[in-house]
Structure formats: structure tokens, C-alpha cells
Design an enzyme around this catalytic site. Structure first.
Site, mmCIF file in Angstrom:
data_model
loop_
_atom_site.group_PDB
_atom_site.id
_atom_site.type_symbol
_atom_site.label_atom_id
_atom_site.label_comp_id
_atom_site.label_asym_id
_atom_site.label_seq_id
_atom_site.Cartn_x
_atom_site.Cartn_y
_atom_site.Cartn_z
ATOM 1 C CB SER A 14 69.478 28.594 34.261
ATOM 2 O OG SER A 14 70.580 27.926 33.719
ATOM 3 C CG HIS A 73 66.254 31.852 35.268
ATOM 4 N ND1 HIS A 73 65.633 30.744 35.790
ATOM 5 C CD2 HIS A 73 66.787 31.446 34.089
ATOM 6 C CE1 HIS A 73 65.778 29.727 34.975
ATOM 7 N NE2 HIS A 73 66.476 30.131 33.927
ATOM 8 C CD GLU A 125 63.222 31.007 38.882
ATOM 9 O OE1 GLU A 125 63.813 30.586 37.872
ATOM 10 O OE2 GLU A 125 62.921 30.277 39.845
ATOM 11 C CG ASN A 154 66.214 25.502 35.618
ATOM 12 O OD1 ASN A 154 65.377 25.206 34.766
ATOM 13 N ND2 ASN A 154 67.232 26.297 35.357
#
Ligand code: CAA
Length: 722
Positions: free
Chosen positions: A440, A461, A473, A511
């Protein structure tokens, strides 16, 4: 001798008459699915007129509606046409036109059988509800439901009135408030369809049933139900109780931010005390008013953004995807087991590897338990569940990896460990296997450096819990091969995720935009704002959970680590808060160790905010801020960061940014995503707020260059949709 009346090709509806049974076939030319668009309505209108007048063939005794499109019966109203609605009157008129058509179908002089293979959603199910008898195929593609609330509207072609009358209020509300889709078997259990049969014999059975209905040898089960409505629901006070409970449920889930479910309850409740025609009036009015609300427009935007991300045409130009039948997962922790379960559920065979036998066994159990739970919810049979769970196998060696089409590493978030795993895996797989990492935070190019075939390395991800979270992702580094990206995208889609493809950069997209938002929440704590006030402000803005709860869910140690990586990359605006350091130093990791911002009981159930936190973080908890101020600081922080990722080329499109924010981190769907939000609020207005925040709180609120540019030019991110 059969009488045949064949139609010209190119029309969305064809009718043939065979032995007195009219076979109505739906097949919209040039469209992937059948939708109720103007051309289909016109064609159906013509066919109904001919059946009403006996013009097609006076000997027609019954009719059957079939679809020629694989996987779809009717996917509902043409959502594209919703964009044309300018006023409530436009949308109301469309709803009334649909209602009138279905009224004629319901009152046709001959019985009509809906032979449903593929999805019958929204207006599609409403067509079926107006038929005399419904038969569904047992194909997994057959799914019935009224998902309109997910588009910010209510069913507009009789669904709000016909469904509760057919299956009872409670069951109908459950379907309409959730948008849940039922396969044929479950639809029969709910009383929506009368029979379920194998696909191969559907047309023949439908014809037979049509004949039997015409001869009076058969009566639809639905008709029997209508004569003896669910007696429990008619007991005194019962109906009020059902509606008041449903209202409470809607309010606790949506905080009243979504008008459609509340309006739906009103339309159903009032409609039940009136005749069908009056109920339909209420429905058309509600449909009209809701269809032009900002909430509905945002949700329609998201529908198209999500579909476009799934069907990304740009990918076809890069390379063809490889077929994915088998995958291998390294690391049988919570994420690894989740990836294994999600893949197995979609028919993929999985090897799940961990170093220690106990860890591999635990991961296998987690994956299988997830599969069993989800299969039982869908009322799968024992042998189907066994077939599902058998698809996942656990191992402590790299056996079986050579035949994997994709390998996903999901080991502990540590660069050298991940690089070692990549090297080890590479030695066991061929040049045609995708090597994905579920990191991540670690740059994919750093991981690719360890590989001898860096072109095979890509970021995959997933979000936790994998089986529930809809986003994947995908992160490419500059050397990722086109076929690797295309295969990863197809794999994501195959396992039911919506993939977005982003470029390699710290925090990638999801993130990256979450990090300053979470950091701002920690700063509010430092300033002395109470935990519950921060959470309530953000759930009140539309997030499913507040940031303080999210810290506990993600794990404070994990958040601390990610925060530091992003702070190092974007030192000017993402300084790590001392709050996390202090919490982690106090042994608090959140839900996973039962000690975080909240208290947890022995079973891990979340309690109230832990008052001792304020002493740990050295904050007096004495400041009260207006809710709108908290919402603005956190909400705009995320929006502004999203714009930065587009301007830097991390994102390929604003559309992906909206999809990623909503599906990955819970950005409020009724706001349509950060880019849609800027379009709707106006870039100039957002810029003004950012400047005010910057003046008050410092440079971390400095507006993105793209925001400044859009405010000056007035150009929108979605010029065709606004
Ligand atoms: N209107 C317009 N376009 C639609 C559509 C609809 N109802 N349903 C699907 N499409 C389009 C998609 O946008 C996509 O277009 P592109 O090829 O241009 O990208 C194409 O059909 C294929 O769709 P998917 O890629 O999503 O295909 P899939 O096989 O993965 O899923 C589906 C098919 C299950 C039908 C899914 O598209 C879906 O859920 N559609 C929406 C269903 C829905 O919400 N229906 C209710 C509409 S509102 C209504 O009906 C109001 C009323 O009461 C009258």
C-alpha cells in the site's frame, strides 16, 4: 402448420407468432445490453397496439417476452437518457410514459410470460412485474432487482407499487432500499418469479406455460399471492411498525443525506392505502423530483465513471490481456486470504503460500470461512460450497506456482522482505506470469528493481476487507509491460472489482489522498477537539466511518508507518502528528489489539471513545469547533490532494480519481467524488475556501495548481455531464 409473422431486422423488438403464441424478442442493435430507451418504448408500443387490436394475428392466445442478448434480459431504463432531464417535469413525463406502457402490458387481452435469462434490473424487473407469469433461468447471470436508490431515484415504472403488492411490504422494502439483486432461485423463494428452469429449456417452457395460461390450465403463483396478501403484515399496527423500523434503518445508514430511500418509503406506504393508479401517480412525482437532485446526478455520474473504469478502452490499445485461471498468493495473512477468497469466488484456482504451516492453515481457514459465509448468504447448496472451497489450496512451498497466471505477494509491508519474495517467486514462475504486489506504500519501481523481469512487476493494491471492498488500485511503474497491465485489469474485473490504473508515486492515489485527511484529523485532536466530534462531523459529511474510527480499523502502527512515508515525500504539507507516535508508544494498535482510540470488549466489540487517550496524546480535549469547520478542513484537504495527483500525472483521469475515492476510501457517493465535487461546487468557490484555510492554518492548505487554473479558466473536469 405454424403461422409466422416475421419482422424486419434492425428493430429493438421482434415479434414472431407461432401456433397462436406471440414470441417477442428483445435485442437492441448496437448496444451491449437491452435498455428501455425511446426506441424500445416506441417499438413495444407498436407491438402492444398490434396485440391489443389483434392485428398481428387474431389467433394470438398468449405471448412470451425473451431476450436475444446474452447475459441481459433488460438492464432497466436507459440511464444515459437521465442526463437529458432538466426539470422534474421531464423526468416525471418519462416515468408516466413507462407506467402507461406497462399498464397496457398488464391489461393485455392475452397472458404474457416473462422468460428471463440474464439481468432484469430496475425498469427491466418492472416489465416482468407487469407480465402475467415470470420464469427465470438458473444461469448465474440471471439477477433480479430494483437498484434505483443507488442512482438516487425510486423505481419509476410501477415497481414501488407492484412489488409490495406481489411479495409483501417487508420483502419489497428490503430489495428496494438495498438495491440487492437475487438470482433465479432466490427470486422464486421471494415470490418474484413463478418458476426457475435451466437456460436451455427456458424458451420451450415459457411457450408451454403461455399455452397453459391461455387454455386456463394454469394460474400464476403471483395471482394466488395477491389474493391472500401476507396476513402478518395486515395485523393492526404491523405495517406502521415495518415502516418506522425501515425509516430508522435508513436514517442510521444515510444520516438523512440521501433523499431517495426516504421518499421511497413514503411512496410505498401511501401507495398501499390507495389503488394502483393513485400509487403510480405518487411514484411518478417522486421519480421526477428525485431524478434532477444533485444527489441523483452525482450517483449517475458515478455509475458511468465506474463502468468506464471497468471497460477502459485505452487498455485495448496497449496489449491483450492473458486469461487468468490460476493464481498464487504469497502471505496467508488477512489480505492474502481475502485475495484468495475473492478470486476463488470468481472461479479462479488459488495456491495460498506462507512460510509456517500454521500460518498457511490459518489463511486457508480464513479464505474458506469467507467463501462459506458468502455462499450461504446466497443460499448456495452444499456441493456448490464444496466446489468453491476446494478451489483454494494452502502450501508452505512454491509448488504449483509455475502454472499460475498471476502471483500476488501480500507479505508484511517491508521493502527487503518483499524484494526477497519477488526474487524467490521469479525463480519459480515463467516469463508469462504477472507478478503483483499488494503493497500500500512501497514504490513499485523499488520492488521492480529486485526483479530480473521488472516488466512483469505491477502493484495490485486491494482494500480491506477484500471480499467487500470494490476497488482494485493497479500501479504501473515506467517499465511495466502492456500485457501485464491489461491482464491485471482483466483479473480485477474478473473477480468483481472496479480497477483503476495509476502511476507509481508515494501513496499511489488512494492512500495519498487519505493521508493528509487523516493527518488533519490527528491535528484536530492535538488542538483539543474531542474524538467523537471529529467522527460525527465526517459521518455527517457522508463518510461511512469517521477518521478516528478509521485509525483504529486500519491499525495505528500501520497508519503511523504510512504517514511517515508520505510525510517524507511531501514534507511541506504532511507532517506526521505526534498523536500517532504517542498512541503507538502506549501500546495502542487499534482494533487488532483491542486498544486504540476506542475501547473494545473481550469479543473485540467496539465501545465508546477511550477517555484516557487525551492524557496519552497530551491534549486537553477542551475545544469545540463548529461541525462545518471540521468538515471543511478534512473534506477540502482530501479534494485538494486529489487534484494534485491529477496535475502530477499519478492519475490518468479525473474519472479514475472519483471512482478511486468513492470505492476505495468511502468519499461520500452522493458528492460524486472529489473532481465531481469541484465541478458542482465551482472551482472558484473551492479555491476561495482553500485560500481562507491557508491564511488561517498555513501552507498545508495551499491550493493545487490545477485548482487555481480551473478557477481561472472555468473549465470543468466533466464538461459533458454537468
Ligand atoms: N442504461 C444505460 N447504459 C447501461 C445500462 C443502463 N441501464 N446498463 C448498462 N449500461 C451500459 C454500460 O454503461 C456499459 O456501457 P459501455 O459499454 O459504453 O461502457 C455497457 O452497458 C455494459 O455494461 P457493464 O460494463 O456494466 O456490463 P456488465 O456485464 O458488467 O454489467 C449490468 C451489466 C449488470 C446491466 C450493469 O451494467 C448494471 O448494473 N447496469 C445498471 C442497472 C440499473 O441500475 N438499472 C436500473 C436503471 S434505472 C431504472 O430502470 C428506472 C426505472 O425504474 C424505469
Amino acid at each position: 402448420m405454424a403461422t409466422m409473422v416475421s419482422e424486419e431486422t434492425g428493430a429493438p423488438v421482434h415479434m414472431d407468432v407461432e401456433d397462436g403464441i406471440a414470441i417477442i424478442r428483445l435485442d437492441q442493435p448496437g448496444k451491449p445490453v437491452n435498455v428501455i430507451s425511446a426506441d424500445l418504448v416506441t417499438a413495444m408500443d407498436d407491438i402492444l397496439r398490434r396485440l391489443e387490436e389483434g392485428e398481428a394475428d387474431a389467433s394470438v392466445r398468449a405471448a412470451v417476452i425473451l431476450s436475444e442478448k446474452k447475459g441481459t434480459w433488460i438492464a432497466g431504463a436507459d440511464i444515459e437518457q437521465f442526463k437529458e432531464f432538466r426539470t422534474p417535469a421531464d423526468a416525471e413525463a418519462a416515468s408516466r410514459a413507462g407506467q402507461r406502457l406497462l399498464d397496457r402490458l398488464e391489461n393485455l387481452r392475452v397472458p404474457v410470460v416473462a422468460a428471463i435469462d440474464g439481468v432484469a434490473l430496475g425498469g427491466g424487473l418492472e416489465v416482468a412485474l407487469a407480465c402475467t407469469y415470470r420464469i427465470a433461468s438458473d444461469s448465474p447471470k440471471t439477477r433480479l432487482g430494483l437498484p434505483e436508490v443507488n442512482l438516487g431515484i425510486v423505481p419509476g415504472a410501477g415497481g414501488t407499487q407492484r412489488l409490495p403488492r406481489l411479495i409483501g411490504v417487508r420483502a419489497a422494502l428490503d430489495l428496494m432500499l438495498t438495491g440487492k439483486q437475487l438470482d433465479g432461485r432466490r427470486a422464486r423463494g421471494a415470490g418474484i418469479v413463478d418458476e426457475v428452469v435451466p437456460v436451455a429449456i427456458l424458451p420451450a417452457v415459457a411457450r408451454q406455460v403461455a399455452n397453459d395460461l391461455a387454455e386456463g390450465r394454469k394460474e400464476p403463483r403471483g395471482a394466488a399471492r395477491r389474493r391472500s396478501p401476507q396476513w402478518m403484515e395486515n395485523l393492526p399496527g404491523m405495517r406502521q411498525l415495518i415502516f418506522s423500523k425501515a425509516r430508522q434503518g435508513v436514517m442510521s445508514k444515510t444520516k438523512g443525506l440521501y433523499p431517495a430511500p426516504l421518499r421511497l418509503l413514503e411512496v410505498v406506504e401511501k401507495g398501499l392505502d390507495r389503488d394502483l393508479a393513485e400509487g403510480l401517480e405518487l411514484e411518478a412525482r417522486a421519480f421526477g423530483e428525485l431524478a434532477v437532485t444533485p444527489e441523483a446526478r452525482s450517483l449517475v455520474h458515478l455509475f458511468f465513471a465506474t463502468t468506464a473504469a471497468k471497460n477502459d478502452p485505452a487498455l485495448g490499445e496497449t496489449a491483450k490481456p492473458k486469461k487468468v485461471d490460476r493464481i498464487a498468493v504469497v502471505g496467508a495473512g488477512f489480505m492474502g486470504a481475502g485475495i484468495a477468497a475473492a478470486s476463488a469466488e470468481s472461479g479462479i484456482r488459488v495456491r495460498l503460500k506462507d512460510v509456517k504451516p500454521e500460518a498457511a492453515a490459518k489463511g486457508l481457514k480464513t479464505a474458506r470461512d469467507t467463501l462459506i459465509k458468502r455462499a450461504k448468504r446466497k443460499k448456495a447448496r452444499g456441493f456448490e460450497i464444496t466446489a468453491l472451497t476446494d478451489r483454494v489450496e494452502a502450501t508452505t512451498e512454491y509448488t504449483g506456482f509455475h502454472s499460475a497466471d498471476v502471483v500476488v505477494e501480500a507479505v508484511f509491508e517491508d521493502v527487503s522482505l518483499k524484494q526477497t519474495v519477488i526474487r524467490d517467486v521469479e525463480a519459480k514462475i515463467g516469463a508469462g506470469t504477472v507478478l503483483g504486489s499488494n503493497t500500500s506504500t512501497i514504490p513499485i519501481s523499488t520492488l521492480a528493481e529486485a526483479a530480473s523481469r521488472p516488466e512483469n512487476v505491477i502493484g495490485l493494491h486491494f482494500f480491506s476487507p477484500v471480499e467487500k471492498m470494490p476497488l482494485l488500485e493497479i500501479i504501473t511503474h515506467p517499465g511495466t509491460a502492456g500485457w501485464v497491465t491489461a491482464t491485471s485489469h482483466a483479473f480485477g474485473k474478473q473477480i468483481g472489482k472496479t480497477p483503476i490504473i495509476v502511476n507509481d508515486a508515494p501513496g499511489f492515489y488512494a492512500n495519498r489522498i487519505l493521508s493528509p485527511y487523516m493527518a488533519e484529523a490527528a491535528l484536530l485532536l492535538e488542538e483539543g477537539v474531542r474524538m467523537e466530534e471529529i467522527d460525527a462531523a465526517m459521518t455527517g459529511w457522508g463518510y461511512p466511518v469517521g477518521p478516528i474510527t478509521l485509525y483504529d480499523e486500519v491499525g495505528l502502527d500501520v497508519a503511523q508507518k504510512a504517514g511517515k512515508i508520505l510525510a517524507a515525500a511531501f514534507a511541506d504539507r504532511m507532517r506526521p502528528s505526534s498523536v500517532l507516535d504517542r498512541m503507538v508508544a502506549d501500546g495502542r494498535q487499534g482494533r487488532k489489539n483491542g486498544r486504540g482510540f476506542f475501547t473494545y470488549d473481550e469479543d473485540g466489540k467496539k465501545g465508546t471513545p477511550d477517555e484516557s487517550v487525551y492524557a496519552v496524546i497530551g491534549s486537553p480535549a477542551a475545544k469545540t469547533l463548529p461541525r462545518a469547520e471540521i468538515q471543511e478542513r478534512l473534506g477540502l484537504m482530501m479534494v485538494n490532494e486529489a487534484l494534485r495527483t491529477l496535475e502530477e500525472g499519478v492519475l490518468r483521469s479525473a474519472r479514475d480519481g472519483d471512482v478511486g475515492a468513492v470505492l476505495g476510501i468511502g468519499f461520500p457517493p452522493f458528492r460524486g467524488g472529489p473532481f465531481w465535487y469541484v465541478d458542482q461546487t465551482g472551482a472558484a468557490a473551492v479555491l476561495e475556501r482553500m485560500r481562507a484555510l491557508e491564511a488561517r492554518h498555513g501552507p498545508r492548505f495551499a491550493p493545487a495548481a490545477l485548482l487555481v487554473e480551473r478557477a481561472a479558466s472555468g473549465e470543468r473536469f466533466f464538461p459533458d455531464e454537468s
